[in-house]
Structures are given as C-alpha cells and as structure tokens.
Design an enzyme around this catalytic site. Structure first.
Site, PDB file in Angstrom:
ATOM      1  CE  LYS A 185       3.331  -6.099  -4.211  1.00  0.00           C
ATOM      2  NZ  LYS A 185       1.955  -5.644  -4.315  1.00  0.00           N
TER       3      LYS A 185
HETATM    4  C1  LIG Z   1       5.024  -0.010  -4.154  1.00  0.00           C
HETATM    5  C2  LIG Z   1       4.001  -0.555  -3.202  1.00  0.00           C
HETATM    6  N1  LIG Z   1       3.945  -0.048  -1.962  1.00  0.00           N
HETATM    7  C3  LIG Z   1       3.059  -0.501  -1.058  1.00  0.00           C
HETATM    8  C4  LIG Z   1       2.161  -1.496  -1.366  1.00  0.00           C
HETATM    9  C5  LIG Z   1       1.154  -1.918  -0.350  1.00  0.00           C
HETATM   10  O1  LIG Z   1       1.172  -3.256  -0.059  1.00  0.00           O
HETATM   11  P1  LIG Z   1      -0.150  -3.999   0.498  1.00  0.00           P
HETATM   12  O2  LIG Z   1      -1.135  -4.043  -0.621  1.00  0.00           O
HETATM   13  O3  LIG Z   1       0.370  -5.340   0.889  1.00  0.00           O
HETATM   14  O4  LIG Z   1      -0.628  -3.217   1.654  1.00  0.00           O
HETATM   15  C6  LIG Z   1       2.188  -2.068  -2.638  1.00  0.00           C
HETATM   16  C7  LIG Z   1       1.274  -3.164  -3.005  1.00  0.00           C
HETATM   17  O5  LIG Z   1       0.501  -3.159  -3.896  1.00  0.00           O
HETATM   18  C8  LIG Z   1       3.118  -1.572  -3.603  1.00  0.00           C
HETATM   19  O6  LIG Z   1       3.145  -2.051  -4.851  1.00  0.00           O
END
Ligand SMILES: Cc1ncc(COP(=O)(O)O)c(C=O)c1O
Length: 376
Positions: A185
């Site tokens: 990110k």
């Molecule tokens: C659009 C979107 N939503 C939700 C997530 C979930 O985040 P995390 O991996 O921190 O749980 C991500 C991460 O990859 C994402 O790109």
C-alpha cells in the site's frame, strides 16, 4: 555488469522503509510498551489530521476495519449491502461476516468504480448500506452515492492520497472510510488499517469492538458488548507514523512513475491505460493496471513477461461474484455484470513502486510491446 542490470528481475511492488522506521521500531522495543500504548492514539491523530477527518481508529487490517465499520452503521442479519464486484474480496466478505448479503452492481467502464446508476437500481427495502470502493485509488463518485440517502461505508483501502473533485480528501466526508496498510500500500505497517469517520460515538464503538468489547473506562476483564481482537500494535503504529512523515514523497514518486508509464505505454495499440484524473478528482496512485488487448491471452502475456524479461505481473482483480465461494453461496454466474467481467478478464497489474526508475518503466513498456508483437 550492464547486461546484468538490464536483466535484473523487476518485482510487482516494494515498500519504502528506512532509518526512520528502524528508529521508531527500536524506540517502541526499548519502551517495552508493545500494545495499547501511546503510539496508537498518536498514529490515529496524525492520520486524521492529514486527511482532515474528525476521528480515526487504528485496526489490525483493512478487512477488520470494514467489518467494524459495517457493524458500526448497524448492518446485520438479512440486510443487503450494495457494492462493487470489481474489488478485493474483503469488501464483500465484510458484509457476509455479519450475515448480510453483498448485492453487486456493475462498474463504470472508465473509472472502474461502482456505477452510481447501477447501484441505485440494486437498492431494495432491505438495503442497509452502500459500500463503494475507491478502486486502484481513483475516487468513487461519493456525491452520487450520498444522494441515495443510505448509510455509506467507503472502502478506501487502495486510496490513500486520493482527493475528491470538491477538494475533500477521500476518507474525510464523515462516512466511515477504511484504509489498508498491507505491504504493497501507499503507506505500510506490514499489516494494518485505519477507519476514519465523523462521528465520535462511532469511534467509541469501533475502539471498543476492536478491543474485545471493552469500554474505555472499564476494568481489564469486563466487557459490555461483543468484541474482537482487531488491535494494531504499537510497533505497527510507530512504523505508520514514520511512513506518514514521508507520505508526500511516496505519493509524488508513485505519481511520477504512473506519468512515466502513461508516456511509455501510449503507443501500444489496443492496450487500455488507467483513466486520467478528470473533473478535479485526484487519484492516489496504488497500482498500475492495464487492460490487455482482447486479441491476446493474458496468461501468455504474464508468462512471457516473467520468463523472457524477468518482469512480474499479476491478474488484478478477478471479479468477486465469479469466485467459487460467491458462486456456491449466492448462486452467481457469468454474464451478470458484463463490464466488470470484461475488465476483470483483461486487467494486468504491472510492476509499480515509488523507487521505480524511468529505465525500469521503459524496460517494462518495451517488454510488453514486444510480447504483444508490437516491437522488434
Ligand atoms: C479494495 C480493498 N479492500 C480491502 C482490502 C483488505 O485490506 P487488508 O489486506 O488490510 O485486510 C484490500 C487490501 O488488499 C483492498 O485492496
């Protein structure tokens, strides 16, 4: 040496971490205060200030943040949540966690975000929330969703640094908005997330539910509601604070790499590029995803980029409704969301990270042109 440099593999993503992060982590280790310590509110406050949001709650992941945000607006059994099928699976899963049904609507073919007209058509008397996703960091059309008059949870996991046409940062409109800090990110804490919101009572609820349902003034083992362990440790918050310090530079570097890609790929026939910023919206650059020409096989392109050029790439993203769990649980099938399905079948993420050099971008562009039969 020169040849070696030219053939060095190019990864998909690479975090930027330096002495500041090392120093911040070492300080936390020395302090002995590894969780529920002072770095948590410090990171939350700095993050909220940066966006111009009223409140922020640090959580263990973007997924955890989406779950808590949906709970906080009251989504529960049998409710429907209208959302995009072109997203990372967690945005739809979060509704399922609460036994609600994700109701998909098709996406805009230009921005690749949930199409407000399609979303409006999917609303029923069971719709408890709209969950737009700022996909690939491009701001979703929040004013249009706000006109529907329903509670909103924003999936801003990919959109740190994005700005709406009215000048407001994505995440500062008052709806709960969820950011993710996974290693690829814009800002990373390894794993982690942040929920921004305008409502103090909502922050109190989220802070409690991330911490096993404990009220702020309660004893260690008393719990007045159901909760989870979705806490973000102080080590991660310390890294987050250091990353926030360098965020302007990271975002500027990502924008520079994206601009370089746009130039280098412009001549490739049949290749779809990410939409440019329009109408005052500003993308927070997260990934560089192209649409491969319909005449070519994406798997074959990926294989050739990897094997012949040492360049990583990845299909990004697959349509959620066509994933096995969603087909089997909700009976989805091909043909339901044609724009999403076409885009998902052709989307290819190319290497993209702040330290990418112009030479590396050039190499990726040349390799892609070659693989597509458009260069010697
Ligand atoms: C659009 C979107 N939503 C939700 C997530 C979930 O985040 P995390 O991996 O921190 O749980 C991500 C991460 O990859 C994402 O790109």
């Amino acid at each position: 040496m020169g040849v070696e440099a030219r053939t060095e593999p190019i990864p998909l993503a690479r975090p930027v971490l330096g002495e500041e992060e090392e120093r911040a982590v070492a300080e936390v280790l020395r302090s002995g205060h590894l969780s529920l310590g002072p770095r948590v509110p410090a990171f939350e406050d700095a993050f909220a200030r940066r966006l111009g949001a009223e409140h922020a709650s640090a959580v263990s992941s973007g997924t955890a943040g989406l779950h808590l945000a949906l709970r906080a607006i009251g989504v529960s059994d049998g409710d429907e949540v209208v959302t995009s099928p072109f997203s990372f699976v967690a945005s739809a899963n979060a509704a399922v966690f609460e036994r609600a049904r994700p109701v998909f609507a098709d996406i805009d073919p230009v921005t690749l975000n949930l199409d407000p007209a399609a979303a409006a058509a999917a609303v029923t008397d069971r719709t408890a929330a709209i969950l737009p996703v700022h996909i690939f960091g491009y701001p979703a059309d929040l004013p249009a969703f706000e006109r529907l008059g329903l509670p909103i949870v924003e999936d801003a996991c990919e959109a740190l640094g994005a700005v709406h046409a009215d000048g407001m940062a994505v995440g500062a409109r008052g709806h709960p908005a969820v950011f993710g800090f996974y290693a690829n990110k814009q800002l990373t804490t390894g794993e982690g997330g942040m929920v921004t919101m305008g409502d103090a009572a909502m922050k109190e609820r989220i802070d409690s539910e991330r911490n096993q349902g404990r009220a702020p003034d309660m004893g260690w083992l008393d719990h007045d509601r159901l909760g989870f362990n979705y806490r973000l440790p102080d080590l991660a918050c310390a890294i987050g604070l250091a990353q926030l310090e360098r965020l302007d530079g990271l975002l500027a570097d990502r924008a520079r790499v994206a601009a370089r890609y746009a130039e280098a790929l412009a001549g490739i026939e049949g290749l779809g590029l990410p939409c440019p910023d329009t109408g005052g919206d500003v993308r927070g650059w997260f990934v560089y995803v192209v649409q491969v020409p319909r005449s070519h096989d994406r798997d074959e392109i990926m294989r050739a980029l990897r094997d012949e050029h040492g360049i990583a790439s990845k299909p990004y993203l697959p349509a959620i409704h066509l994933m096995t769990f969603y087909r089997e649980t909700f009976g989805h099938r091909e043909g339901e969301f044609p724009v999403c399905e076409d885009v998902a079948a052709r989307s290819l993420a190319l290497p993209f990270f702040p330290q990418m050099t112009d030479g590396q971008v050039e190499r990726v562009a040349q390799a892609l042109a070659r693989v597509l039969g458009q260069a010697p």
